[in-house]
Design a protein around this motif. Structure first.
Motif, PDB file in Angstrom:
ATOM      1  N   PHE A  45       0.799  -1.207  -0.003  1.00 11.34           N
ATOM      2  CA  PHE A  45      -0.031  -0.035  -0.076  1.00 11.34           C
ATOM      3  C   PHE A  45       0.692   1.409  -0.110  1.00 11.34           C
ATOM      4  CE2 PHE A  45      -2.829  -3.346   1.552  1.00 11.34           C
ATOM      5  CZ  PHE A  45      -3.827  -3.253   0.662  1.00 11.34           C
ATOM      6  N   TYR A  99      -4.805  -7.104   4.926  1.00 10.30           N
ATOM      7  CA  TYR A  99      -3.644  -7.761   5.729  1.00 10.30           C
ATOM      8  C   TYR A  99      -4.052  -8.390   7.061  1.00 10.30           C
ATOM      9  CZ  TYR A  99       0.070  -4.921   3.704  1.00 10.30           C
ATOM     10  OH  TYR A  99       0.717  -4.287   2.554  1.00 10.30           O
ATOM     11  N   GLN A 135      -7.155   3.096   0.387  1.00  9.46           N
ATOM     12  CA  GLN A 135      -6.016   2.161   0.846  1.00  9.46           C
ATOM     13  C   GLN A 135      -6.032   1.880   2.105  1.00  9.46           C
ATOM     14  OE1 GLN A 135      -2.767   2.360  -2.249  1.00  9.46           O
ATOM     15  NE2 GLN A 135      -2.003   3.774  -0.902  1.00  9.46           N
ATOM     16  N   ARG A 178      -6.376  -1.934   3.509  1.00 12.24           N
ATOM     17  CA  ARG A 178      -5.181  -2.748   4.262  1.00 12.24           C
ATOM     18  C   ARG A 178      -5.762  -3.340   5.371  1.00 12.24           C
ATOM     19  NH1 ARG A 178       0.035  -0.571   5.364  1.00 12.24           N
ATOM     20  NH2 ARG A 178      -0.350   1.344   4.019  1.00 12.24           N
TER      21      ARG A 178
END
Length: 212
Positions: free
Chosen positions: A86, A201, A193, A197
């Motif tokens: 990212f 993640y 983003q 994220r």
């Protein structure tokens, strides 16, 4: 393309390129006039076709030129050092949109070229944009730490989604004839983003980010 174009003084090369970007960026391919291009470039029409065989060849040259220019601006030592997916996306976006502010005609041209349909150049454009995303993923993301992603997340699909979102955002702004605001654009891009994220993640990454 006639190699003699590259024998021209850089200032004259740039004048011809900028004239092409401005006219092709303002009009669809059929309506873009080479008379307007040569007038803005301050050269004769015969000279333009001496350097480039025809209108189509000049158009495709401009698209290739833009792609190479963006690539040269983005791939730097700082870019290569980034290992977070990212962070890399955001870095590349900021460089890209900074270029747009410096060369506004370039973005208009690239967007029109990218979405060309049923025009003389459309088939050639399909060939040029058929596989760039895969190439970008392979070349530019080779230093990324993909172990941070959840097993069921495909980073390449995520890249495609973020690309679509950014392109759609820009296209909408241009359609409304709005001036692109780099700070506003990057703020929105950062929000997208951060959302992705958290989704993409592993949880321990979120915890480590909080601790940092």
């Amino acid at each position: 393309m006639n190699e003699k174009f590259y024998e021209l003084p850089p200032e004259k090369q740039q004048r011809i390129i900028n004239a092409g970007l401005e006219v092709f960026g303002a009009h669809d391919y059929p309506q873009a006039s080479t008379d307007d291009i040569t007038a803005k470039a301050e050269i004769s029409k015969g000279l333009l076709f001496y350097y480039f065989k025809n209108k189509k060849e000049f158009y495709l040259f401009l698209f290739d030129y833009c792609c190479e220019f963006f690539r040269s601006q983005v791939v730097t030592e700082d870019f290569i050092k980034i290992t977070d997916f990212f962070d890399l996306m955001e870095y590349a976006a900021r460089i890209k949109y900074s270029v747009i502010l410096q060369y506004p005609y370039m973005m208009n041209f690239v967007m029109k070229a990218y979405y060309s349909r049923r025009e003389e150049v459309s088939e050639a454009m399909k060939t040029r944009i058929a596989s760039p995303l895969g190439e970008i993923y392979t070349v530019y993301f080779k230093n990324i730490d993909f172990s941070r992603f959840k097993p069921n997340v495909d980073p390449q699909q995520l890249l495609q989604m973020l690309t679509w979102m950014a392109e759609g955002y820009i296209q909408d702004k241009l359609r409304q004839s709005e001036t692109l605001n780099i700070d506003e654009l990057m703020q929105d891009f950062h929000s997208w983003q951060e959302m992705f994220r958290k989704i993409a993640y592993k949880e321990e990454d979120d915890e480590n980010d909080d601790e940092g």
